[in-house]
Design an enzyme around this catalytic site. Structure first.
Site, PDB file in Angstrom:
ATOM      1  N   ASP A  36       0.833  -1.197   0.000  1.00  0.00           N
ATOM      2  CA  ASP A  36       0.000   0.000   0.000  1.00  0.00           C
ATOM      3  C   ASP A  36       0.871   1.252   0.000  1.00  0.00           C
ATOM      4  OD1 ASP A  36      -1.966  -1.821   0.189  1.00  0.00           O
ATOM      5  OD2 ASP A  36      -2.743  -1.171   2.143  1.00  0.00           O
ATOM      6  N   ALA A  37       1.972   1.182   0.734  1.00  0.00           N
ATOM      7  CA  ALA A  37       2.845   2.357   0.844  1.00  0.00           C
ATOM      8  C   ALA A  37       3.442   2.706  -0.516  1.00  0.00           C
ATOM      9  CB  ALA A  37       3.955   2.094   1.854  1.00  0.00           C
ATOM     10  N   TYR A  39       2.166   1.971  -3.381  1.00  0.00           N
ATOM     11  CA  TYR A  39       1.055   2.485  -4.201  1.00  0.00           C
ATOM     12  C   TYR A  39       0.809   3.967  -3.873  1.00  0.00           C
ATOM     13  CZ  TYR A  39      -3.672   2.942  -6.127  1.00  0.00           C
ATOM     14  OH  TYR A  39      -4.765   3.351  -6.821  1.00  0.00           O
ATOM     15  N   LEU A  86     -34.940 -10.285 -15.935  1.00  0.00           N
ATOM     16  CA  LEU A  86     -34.812 -11.710 -16.244  1.00  0.00           C
ATOM     17  C   LEU A  86     -36.081 -12.438 -15.840  1.00  0.00           C
ATOM     18  CD1 LEU A  86     -31.223 -12.341 -14.812  1.00  0.00           C
ATOM     19  CD2 LEU A  86     -31.855 -12.520 -17.222  1.00  0.00           C
ATOM     20  N   GLU A 116     -24.054 -18.334 -14.724  1.00  0.00           N
ATOM     21  CA  GLU A 116     -23.450 -17.271 -13.905  1.00  0.00           C
ATOM     22  C   GLU A 116     -24.183 -17.198 -12.576  1.00  0.00           C
ATOM     23  OE1 GLU A 116     -23.936 -13.604 -16.063  1.00  0.00           O
ATOM     24  OE2 GLU A 116     -23.022 -14.413 -17.874  1.00  0.00           O
ATOM     25  N   LYS A 118     -26.232 -15.279  -9.862  1.00  0.00           N
ATOM     26  CA  LYS A 118     -27.025 -14.048  -9.881  1.00  0.00           C
ATOM     27  C   LYS A 118     -26.677 -13.267  -8.623  1.00  0.00           C
ATOM     28  CE  LYS A 118     -31.660 -12.333 -10.817  1.00  0.00           C
ATOM     29  NZ  LYS A 118     -31.864 -11.412  -9.704  1.00  0.00           N
ATOM     30  N   GLU A 176     -23.189  -5.792 -11.948  1.00  0.00           N
ATOM     31  CA  GLU A 176     -23.857  -5.658 -10.654  1.00  0.00           C
ATOM     32  C   GLU A 176     -22.862  -5.092  -9.635  1.00  0.00           C
ATOM     33  OE1 GLU A 176     -26.994  -6.520 -10.831  1.00  0.00           O
ATOM     34  OE2 GLU A 176     -27.733  -6.966  -8.829  1.00  0.00           O
ATOM     35  N   LYS A 292     -27.691 -18.231 -19.628  1.00  0.00           N
ATOM     36  CA  LYS A 292     -27.814 -17.436 -20.859  1.00  0.00           C
ATOM     37  C   LYS A 292     -27.376 -18.291 -22.031  1.00  0.00           C
ATOM     38  CE  LYS A 292     -26.616 -13.238 -18.324  1.00  0.00           C
ATOM     39  NZ  LYS A 292     -25.546 -12.291 -17.981  1.00  0.00           N
ATOM     40  N   CYS A 434     -19.162 -21.219  37.396  1.00  0.00           N
ATOM     41  CA  CYS A 434     -20.294 -21.414  36.481  1.00  0.00           C
ATOM     42  C   CYS A 434     -20.090 -22.639  35.586  1.00  0.00           C
ATOM     43  CB  CYS A 434     -20.456 -20.170  35.624  1.00  0.00           C
ATOM     44  SG  CYS A 434     -21.854 -20.263  34.506  1.00  0.00           S
TER      45      CYS A 434
HETATM   46  S1  IVH Z   1     -28.219 -10.397 -16.994  1.00  0.00           S
HETATM   47  C1  IVH Z   1     -31.055  -9.176 -20.115  1.00  0.00           C
HETATM   48  N1  IVH Z   1     -26.631 -11.550 -15.289  1.00  0.00           N
HETATM   49  O1  IVH Z   1     -30.545  -9.464 -12.009  1.00  0.00           O
HETATM   50  C2  IVH Z   1     -30.161  -9.673 -19.048  1.00  0.00           C
HETATM   51  N2  IVH Z   1     -28.272 -10.063 -14.468  1.00  0.00           N
HETATM   52  O2  IVH Z   1     -33.378  -9.864 -12.492  1.00  0.00           O
HETATM   53  C3  IVH Z   1     -30.216  -8.822 -17.882  1.00  0.00           C
HETATM   54  N3  IVH Z   1     -28.208  -9.745 -12.053  1.00  0.00           N
HETATM   55  O3  IVH Z   1     -31.176  -6.354 -13.510  1.00  0.00           O
HETATM   56  C4  IVH Z   1     -29.307  -9.078 -16.813  1.00  0.00           C
HETATM   57  N4  IVH Z   1     -26.515 -11.081 -11.663  1.00  0.00           N
HETATM   58  O4  IVH Z   1     -29.340  -6.509 -11.736  1.00  0.00           O
HETATM   59  C5  IVH Z   1     -27.651 -10.705 -15.450  1.00  0.00           C
HETATM   60  N5  IVH Z   1     -25.125 -12.598 -13.861  1.00  0.00           N
HETATM   61  C6  IVH Z   1     -26.151 -11.772 -14.056  1.00  0.00           C
HETATM   62  C7  IVH Z   1     -26.751 -11.094 -12.985  1.00  0.00           C
HETATM   63  C8  IVH Z   1     -27.820 -10.251 -13.229  1.00  0.00           C
HETATM   64  C9  IVH Z   1     -27.395 -10.252 -11.119  1.00  0.00           C
HETATM   65  C10 IVH Z   1     -29.314  -8.836 -11.766  1.00  0.00           C
HETATM   66  C11 IVH Z   1     -29.332  -7.596 -12.615  1.00  0.00           C
HETATM   67  C12 IVH Z   1     -30.612  -7.625 -13.368  1.00  0.00           C
HETATM   68  C13 IVH Z   1     -31.448  -8.505 -12.507  1.00  0.00           C
HETATM   69  C14 IVH Z   1     -32.524  -9.153 -13.328  1.00  0.00           C
END
Ligand code: IVH
Length: 681
Positions: A36-37, A39, A86, A116, A118, A176, A292, A434
């Protein structure tokens, strides 16, 4: 441009690249290469050049992450491409149905997906033009959000300039913003220390931090961005989604490490199972898996409903919050005597586990949340395993539910319950007697720096306690060979050795003996000081708080703890028992010790004014204050130009900034210790 200006411009550019490189190592890869220093030194050099050549400053310089002042309101920020939501799935059948639909629509046998986590935070849209961050917005209604550019610039895991020589002319990057769990815990601990309301959960903290009108506040919050895709782009990027994520990582963004290529519905369900299993160990909150279609060409063909694309699905994880009823609030006494209020709950499923108890932490928490017996409450299982009560559904409180009170006597042993002045916890003062504290007391008593009884490990102590051969430390001195031989894995030789070690421990010192009693706040150092000051046990047993506070480094809290410990009749019985058993020591000689004690109190810090801030690991607030005052110094609450020293522990807060701006000398814990040592000499 004069030659020196050219040199400065080149050096500034080189420094910017280097600083951004180290930013990326630290905030994105979690793998710093420099201290850190070091940096700070680089940043300092750049700041100095920019101060001398203001023309060189650009909004994308790492020195400009917090540039803007507070806003009166957010402007609007519209997205080039709408930010959709989603579709959600809860049941497995919804996932297999999603996969079946896609196979039919795409006319393929199996679909390749990106899986992925969420993340549970707040989504943002970042617009880069020619590789520079020019705008950032919240999702809003999907078309138009709030312009949070100034706030987003303070997030170190977001590059101000994309790390690529050929960035798209205009591109939207989406992800996010979250607060990681360890950062969240630190943030809340610091808020509590400053008497500020803690955040209910990392998501609320992230959302609140991002929607601050003053970017300087946002800059203090440990926000992290995980990117999950792009919006509109002027240039074409990789043909598949996983390829785009790789490009984003190359540009300097953080992509979640659990992103995976998955084939078919079975693969999706398996991914979901693995996320559930991994969930508790993750450093961020997730509430689902996102699937996806990997082939981005297919996205256009599949299209979207008004709300959500047809090529993606959010598969929710079981909720980690649920409501249930508090049947009782039980004061639970821990090994160290700390009494934790625990809510006994009507059984409820939380995140796939049946929960029947939740911690309420301490009395302040019970009062802050105003939890009462009979209340309907929201409980949460977070990353750790102990569920906690989050809040009360006040509308469902039964008539006559009374505020909960901590009992005045220990529910296990009947000793006094005390809350020391600087602690949040209540404690049972019957440490030597105790039953709840038996194991803890015995382990400490026999430890090397206490009575030093060799061969008496934790497992053996547990056996002695379980078989009720030992209830208090006195019983150790009553153990017979037959008692020991009755234990598992105890041979003749071990029994002989152990009995000899117990016998040998009887010849000890007063300091060790005091330390061995395990009085809260009395560590080895204080035990030694007490022994030297009082010279003999009876004098110490009789000392009141005022007398104790005359001892160097003993403040009101330590004094309180000692007097309350000794006034418990049960503790006194155990101490008498130990003396009857033959524990003995030579008096250290009160006369000489007394003089030495006075020398230590020589007012070497006479006339100096101190301010304490943040947490020190080796001193409580009162101990630090006492150490200063016993040397003639003064402790005040706020930093001013008359302050001589600021002693700054962890999470020092604004006092440190003020001290810096006033040029007050700042001591860290080591510096403080050194100063005290010098002042004593
Ligand atoms: S994709 C059209 N991927 O979930 C695709 N969203 O319920 C839109 N979110 O508004 C988003 N992790 O805030 C995507 N790996 C991820 C995500 C993610 C969290 C959130 C995001 C979105 C919401 C939708």
């Amino acid at each position: 441009m004069a030659p020196s200006d050219t040199a400065a411009a080149e050096r500034a550019e080189a420094l910017r690249r280097e600083i951004e490189y180290h930013n990326h190592r630290y905030y994105v890869l979690d793998d710093p290469e420099i201290s850190d220093a070091e940096y700070d030194r680089l940043l300092g050099e750049l700041e100095a050049i920019e101060a001398e050549h203001p023309g060189l400053v650009t909004p994308w310089s790492p020195t400009q992450r917090v540039g803007a002042g507070p806003l009166s309101e957010f402007a609007e920020s519209s997205h080039d491409e709408p930010m959709l939501s989603l579709a959600n799935a809860f049941a497995e059948s919804e996932v297999t149905e999603f996969d079946r639909r896609l196979r039919t629509a795409l006319g393929v046998e199996s679909v390749v997906y990106a899986g992925e986590p969420k993340l549970d935070g707040l989504s943002v849209n970042l617009r880069y033009e020619d590789g520079r961050l020019v705008a950032a917005g919240t999702r809003g209604d999907g078309q138009v959000g709030e312009d949070i550019t100034a706030n987003v610039r303070t997030i170190r895991s977001i590059p101000l300039m994309l790390q690529t020589p050929r960035p798209p002319q205009r591109v939207e990057v989406r992800g996010e913003v979250v607060i990681r769990r360890r950062d969240f815990e630190r943030l809340n601990a610091a808020r509590l220390k400053r008497d500020e309301k803690p955040f209910a959960n990392p998501r609320n903290a992230a959302a609140g931090s991002l929607r601050q009108l003053d970017p300087r506040v946002t800059a203090q919050r440990p926000l992290t961005l995980f990117v999950f895709g792009i919006g509109a782009s002027s240039d074409s990027l990789a043909a598949d989604h996983l390829g785009v994520l790789e490009e984003l990582a190359d540009w300097g963004f953080r992509v979640n490490e659990r992103v995976e290529r998955i084939v078919g519905a079975e693969g999706l369900l398996d991914y979901h199972d693995r996320l559930i299993a991994a969930r508790d160990g993750l450093d961020y909150e997730i509430d689902g898996a996102v699937y996806k279609v990997n082939d981005r060409q297919a996205w256009a063909r599949l299209g979207a409903t008004a709300r959500a694309p047809r090529w993606a699905l959010a598969h929710k994880l079981p909720a980690r919050e649920a409501t249930t009823v508090v049947e009782a609030i039980i004061p639970s006494v821990g090994r160290t005597g700390v009494i934790t209020p625990v809510a006994a709950l009507q059984d409820v499923e939380v995140g796939g586990v049946t929960v029947s108890r939740a911690t309420l932490h301490n009395l302040d928490e019970v009062h802050r949340k105003d939890v009462r017996e009979g209340d309907t409450v929201m409980v949460r299982r977070a990353g750790d395993v102990i569920p906690e009560v989050v809040s009360v559904v006040t509308g469902r409180r039964p008539a006559g539910a009374a505020p909960w009170a901590m009992p005045a006597q220990c529910p296990v042993c009947g000793s006094e319950v005390t809350r020391l002045d600087d602690e949040a916890a209540h404690r049972c003062m019957g440490g030597l007697f105790c039953p709840a504290q038996r194991m803890g007391a015995l382990i400490h008593f026999v430890s090397r720096r206490a009575m030093d009884i060799d061969g008496l490990g934790e497992k053996l102590i547990a056996q002695l306690v379980e078989t009720e051969r030992v209830k208090t430390v006195v019983d150790l001195y009553r153990l017979t060979r037959a008692d020991l031989l009755g234990l598992e894995r105890m041979g003749e030789k071990s029994a002989t050795n152990l009995l000899a070690a117990i016998e040998a421990s009887k010849a000890t010192t007063l300091a060790r003996f005091l330390y061995a009693l395990g009085i809260n706040q009395v560590g080895e150092v204080t035990a030694r000081t007490l022994a030297t000051h009082f010279g003999a046990l009876p004098a110490l047993l009789e000392a009141d708080e005022a007398a104790l506070e005359e001892v160097p480094d003993v403040g009101p809290v330590v004094a309180q703890s000692i007097t309350r410990f000794f006034r418990q009749p049960h503790n006194r019985e155990v101490i008498d028992g130990l003396l009857d058993a033959g524990l003995h020591w030579d008096d250290p000689g009160r006369e000489g010790a007394g003089r030495q004690g006075e020398a230590a109190a020589a007012p070497a810090l006479d006339g100096l004014t101190f301010v304490l801030t943040g947490a020190l690991s080796g001193y409580t607030r009162d101990e630090a204050r006492a150490a200063i005052e016993s040397r003639g110094g003064r402790v005040t609450g706020s930093v001013s130009s008359r302050t001589d020293y600021l002693v700054a522990g962890d999470d020092p807060g604004s006092k440190r900034d003020r001290a810096e701006s006033l040029g007050v000398t700042i001591l860290d814990e080591a510096g403080f210790r050194a100063l005290l040592a010098k002042a004593t000499a």
